[in-house]
Design an enzyme around this catalytic site. Sequence first.
Site, PDB file in Angstrom:
ATOM      1  N   CYS C  60       0.976  -1.094   0.002  1.00 49.05           N
ATOM      2  CA  CYS C  60      -0.083   0.011   0.070  1.00 49.05           C
ATOM      3  C   CYS C  60       0.792   1.340  -0.031  1.00 49.05           C
ATOM      4  O   CYS C  60       1.573   1.430   0.607  1.00 49.05           O
ATOM      5  CB  CYS C  60      -1.060  -0.082   1.206  1.00 49.05           C
ATOM      6  SG  CYS C  60      -1.977   1.444   1.500  1.00 49.05           S
ATOM      7  N   CYS C 549      -8.965   0.403   2.804  1.00 48.44           N
ATOM      8  CA  CYS C 549      -7.748   0.101   2.090  1.00 48.44           C
ATOM      9  C   CYS C 549      -7.755  -1.226   1.360  1.00 48.44           C
ATOM     10  O   CYS C 549      -7.458  -2.057   2.223  1.00 48.44           O
ATOM     11  CB  CYS C 549      -6.472   0.454   2.831  1.00 48.44           C
ATOM     12  SG  CYS C 549      -5.102   0.500   1.600  1.00 48.44           S
ATOM     13  N   CYS C 552      -4.348  -3.028   0.659  1.00 48.33           N
ATOM     14  CA  CYS C 552      -3.745  -3.520   1.731  1.00 48.33           C
ATOM     15  C   CYS C 552      -4.447  -4.928   1.984  1.00 48.33           C
ATOM     16  O   CYS C 552      -3.991  -5.930   2.224  1.00 48.33           O
ATOM     17  CB  CYS C 552      -4.063  -2.862   3.129  1.00 48.33           C
ATOM     18  SG  CYS C 552      -2.879  -1.460   3.212  1.00 48.33           S
TER      19      CYS C 552
HETATM   20  N1  NFV Z   1      -5.732  -1.725   6.013  1.00 46.92           N
HETATM   21  C1  NFV Z   1      -4.704  -0.939   5.586  1.00 46.92           C
HETATM   22 FE1  NFV Z   1      -3.120  -0.108   5.396  1.00 46.92          FE
HETATM   23  C2  NFV Z   1      -3.435   0.820   6.878  1.00 46.92           C
HETATM   24  N2  NFV Z   1      -3.652   1.461   7.694  1.00 46.92           N
HETATM   25  C3  NFV Z   1      -2.250  -1.541   6.324  1.00 46.92           C
HETATM   26  O1  NFV Z   1      -1.760  -2.165   6.960  1.00 46.92           O
HETATM   27  O2  NFV Z   1      -3.940   0.967   4.293  1.00 46.92           O
HETATM   28 NI1  NFV Z   1      -3.175   0.785   2.885  1.00 46.92          NI
END
Ligand code: NFV
Lengths: 373, 268, 555
Positions: C60, C549, C552
């Site tokens: 991410c 997200c 992720c």
């Molecule tokens: N779910 C997620 Fe994340 C976060 N905060 C990750 O570990 O966003 Ni891209």
Amino acid sequence: MRALRGTLPKALSIRGVSRREFVKFCNLMVATLALPPRYLSAVEKALTQSTRPVLVWLEFQDCAGNSESMLRTSNPTVAEFVLDLFSWEYHELIMAGAGKQAEEALERVVREHKGEYIAVVEGAIPTADGGVYCTIGGKTALEIAKHVCGSAAANIAVGACAWDGGLVRANPNPTGALGLQEAVPGLKNLINLGGCPHNPANTAAVLVHYLTFHDLPALDQYSRPLFAYGNIIHDQCERRAHYDAGRFVEEWGDEGHRKGYCLYKMGCKGPEATYNCPTVRWNDGTSWPVKAGHGCIACASHRFWDTKSPFYKRLPSVPGFGVDVTADEIGWVATGAVAAAMVAQVAGNMVRDKMRAKKAAEKASEPLDSRGA
Amino acid sequence: MKKTRRRDGHEADWKRPAHGQVRVYVWEWPVRFAHWIMFTTIVSLSITGYYMHSPFVIPHGRTAYVMGTMRFVHLLSAFAFLGAILIRVVWMFIGNQWSHWDQFIPTTRKWLKDFADTGRYYGFMSWSPTPHIGHNAMAGAAYAAVFGMAFVEILTGLALYSRVLGSRTLSFFVGWIPHVVDIQWLREIHFLVMFGFWMFFIHHLYTAILVSIEEENGLMESIFSGYKFVPEHELREAIAEEAGEESEPRLEGIRANPVGGQSTQSRV
Amino acid sequence: MARIVVDPVTRIEGHLRIEAQVEGGMISDAWSSGTMFRGIELILRGRDPREAWIWAQRICGVCTMVHALASVNAVEDALGIEVPDNARLVRNIIAATQTVQDHVIHFYHLHALDWVDIVSALKADPAKTSQLAQSISNWPMSSEKYFKSVQDRVTALVASKQLSLFGAGYWGHPAYHLPPEANLMAVAHYLEALQFQKEFIRIHAVLGGKNPHLQTFLVGGMATVMDPNEPGATVNPERIDFLLQVAKSAQSFVNQVYIPDVLAVAGFYRDWFERGEGLGNFMSYGAYPQGSIKDPANFFLARGIILNRDLSKVHPVDPANVTEYVTHSWYEYSGGDQAAKHPFDGETNPKYSGPKPPYEFLEVDQKYSWLKAPRYQDQPMEVGPLARLLVAYASGQPDVKALVDATLTKLKAPPAALFSTLGRIAARALETQLLANRLTGWVEELGNNLATGNLRIHNGEKWDPKSWPKTARGFGFFEAPRGSLGHWVEIEDQAIKNYQAVVPSTWNAGPRDARGQRGAYEAALIKTPVADPDRPLELLRTIHSFDPCLACAVH
Ligand code: NFV
Ligand code: HEM
Ligand code: HEM
Ligand code: SF4
Ligand code: SF4
Ligand code: F3S
Ligand SMILES: [Mg+2]
């Protein structure tokens, strides 16, 4: 002095930006683009036009790192891009509309601005198994890319994934991911802005260039703008003097590391990498990876995830040997083996000589120069 | 004057051929010249190259320029090396019969047999090496490998150089290479082939010394002087064989003097 | 009774699809689906564990660096590496900066437009707006002139008939309740926050070389060398000053803009304190070690589990109890899709069995998502700022308790009100405040170490792979902005044998498990009203309150 016209100058004046500062900004753009100064007025004019070109930003197999990176631009700021310079009509990460309304917004652009809008693409496009690894609104990324990019005036692939498949395409490429230019061959006006992520300073410059000339800047054989990808990191690096001197970081955190010595021995890929990090730097020119103390991983190089890794070794591991076996070890062992074989030969010959001497004594007459026994 | 006692009781020194031998001018000067340039440059290329691969010198003082120097020397040697190879390759076509290109690749039936014989000798399956005026088939093959490796090093080296230099002209010739083989792999190949040279070197020294002892033909001296001592009948065979072919001119290359006689040629 | 589909769910990271059953203007059932898969766990196999973080970080780019951190933690755990104190501090600083910035962007740029009607801002009176702003905060940018200029900018935008990003919004939807002045103020802060986030994140540029995707992590520590008299060193006195100054600016923005805005918005949407409550189970691994990472007792954010909204008891967390189901996910498990697997025995065998695109609806009674379904002792868990705040609150962490109680009295709401859509928003804001205030402290500690000559930043004992055992396994964790993040790594012959990530959004956005238990999003949507099925604004509010997200979640 000409009064400020158009939306950007207004926006700038709102933020208390004087005409002088506005011109300064235009100058900066001209400089970033490595254009001759006479283009200044052209840039000014472009930035003050009243109807804004339409832009759509598509995300496929991405991490949104390139979208985030875009939020960090300063010249112009993302607010200026979105409100004053372009009509940024589709971008899943930040657009107001969702679901049906979002899909309609995109359709409207393709319908009403055919051949006029800019399509920015972020992320790779899966081609295996009918493209089921990335669908939006029930349609595959491939379908959407063909549809939207196919009728765009220009296509901008931001980040490694959109350029060449990036991380998603790295071995074993579980989803058959490809970059835009390979997934949708024959796109016109395609520009690749590699990097993981792309440096928004370069993207901003490309967009301003497009606003100014309705055209893309000079490209290299990978369709990347020369002004950003024309030079080797290693040749622009502030640690280069240490490299030439032979002063290297030997261990993480050692004295050399604290003194800013060269990171070559820690696997820095700067000598292989082309990009303008050392000059443009990141986040408003604050820093860049090598300045911060870690080697470059050549994130703007072609297929870098596979071609430039492992990142802590100077050279790739030789196939067929363990990951921890270095080319040195292989070379030395092989050389050693030959040496050993030669020693064995010497011993063998001593024995042979003795035996032959005996035979010779028996029939001394025979000329020994000719064929042996 | 260095004397060597032969098994058949006769004495010989390295200028005057012993009983039954004629002195033959085998390695013309371009061959020897190229040979020693190759040798010296490979040594310096290996040292500087290995340093570039993994810098082993810890410099002192603010003015140090170790990597810079190494790279400079490497490039200098590189082009000397390149020149030597070119000379030698040209000579493969205009030189005498023993420097001819076909000496390196076992083509004819005879060569193949000789290759096998030499193999049997190194495998301790025969008493003495097969005698030669030029070099034996196996050595020839080894030398072929040398030129092969040289070709790879030059190609990969120039490709690397075109990146370092960023020159348009050079990249016009070798610029395509990094797009076929990634720059990292070019370095890897360039680096690994170096060990190929080292291996050859060891084997080469060994055989050169061995053969010159066994054949007692002044082989070791030949790469300095150009001359070898060969039994007269062998020279005859060689000439007869050459006469069979239309490529007469290369016989001029051979300057032999009669049994026991003194060389009429001033040595090159 | 109608099936509504929201795909793409926008103003989130990644590709999320929600299908919901609406009966009598209310959601009766919902299905959450992730529609993008990359296979990063597979791509990591066979690679050098020391560089896994560089790859994993690309899971991410929004919560960039959190996967890098979890990854180095996992490898360090596997190889038994203790990182120097300075590395711990730098990691805390980077992580807190990430979370503060992530939360601010979420509230203003991803979530605000669910509550703020931009078009209504045109009707606002700049003078009244200025009064409103000054009544809730002493933030300097609050003059009538200023709000007028912002309004002019919006007017210019609307007049241009090119509404850009705001074209397809649900403006005028009956569920918008803010008065025009509040809307105008919010628009102004939307723009200010855009400016703030890129200034603030320069902390990452200094300590990470760049953002997104920082590049200074190392197994065994950090590459951010410290030296009091070397300009070439990443951390030197001048940089400490810079970090402090930026961190302080964050404090003022959070305390004077973000917090007051959240309280103001909450005041106008009190009914959302009763909506979107969801599972009632909350989990936090705990984060921000202030001593050894092996001892959660010293963490700045506590570790623990709360079950069935019972704040009187905090249950311990044992990573051994984490498992993942694929019963309703597009994967196959050796040994059948009914049984769950612990990440150490985890498998990632993608096998799509959904409808052939283009499709209209998913087969929600079968497999319908690229997310796996994580469970703790077979229980679904909600993770994230709310979970963390509740765990810290329930375990009686004084600073947290004080802050939460104060806020609840301000809002005239009971603790139970936190189990809601607005509760998540409030928790996220309070956490931002806690971290922004703590951040400066960590920078100062780093500065002291620099001054007192404690410069150690990396532990190199295990850098050479030849010093590793033939096989090793490790667990790395962090409390990412969106919740509990775990990476499980198995190393064999100096290479990664298996790599499994169980990510916050996997917990929250995951599908049903073998027993048909819903994931957190699916549960939270139940009973959410939907005034207009064609413009499901309310659905977005509850979903966005989790800050989804999907890159992720699936990876
Ligand atoms: N779910 C997620 Fe994340 C976060 N905060 C990750 O570990 O966003 Ni891209
Ligand atoms: C026997 C012949 C040669 C040997 C043994 C040799 C050896 C090496 C080695 C070991 C390296 C370091 C590779 C690495 O780890 O990156 C190197 C680099 C290089 N070699 Fe050679 N080399 C040879 C011939 C050449 C030739 C003919 C050229 C042609 C110009 C050349 C140009 C280079 C260049 C440009 C580099 C890269 C230097 C840099 O990265 O700055 N080499 N060589
Ligand atoms: C890496 C270094 C060297 C290389 C690449 C090399 C290469 C060659 C080649 C290609 C030949 C064949 C002559 C021709 O047809 O061009 C040759 C012959 C020869 N070399 Fe070297 N050489 C090296 C070092 C040496 C050294 C150090 C010596 C002795 C001190 C030596 C002694 C000889 C001798 C005696 C011959 C003649 C062998 C015969 O008649 O078959 N070489 N060498
Ligand atoms: S190129 Fe890098 S930053 Fe961009 S989407 Fe791919 S992984 Fe993320
Ligand atoms: S740090 Fe990297 S880029 Fe800089 S000089 Fe050293 S090798 Fe080159
Ligand atoms: S890793 Fe990428 S960001 Fe620049 S320094 Fe190297 S190209
Ligand atoms: Mg996983």
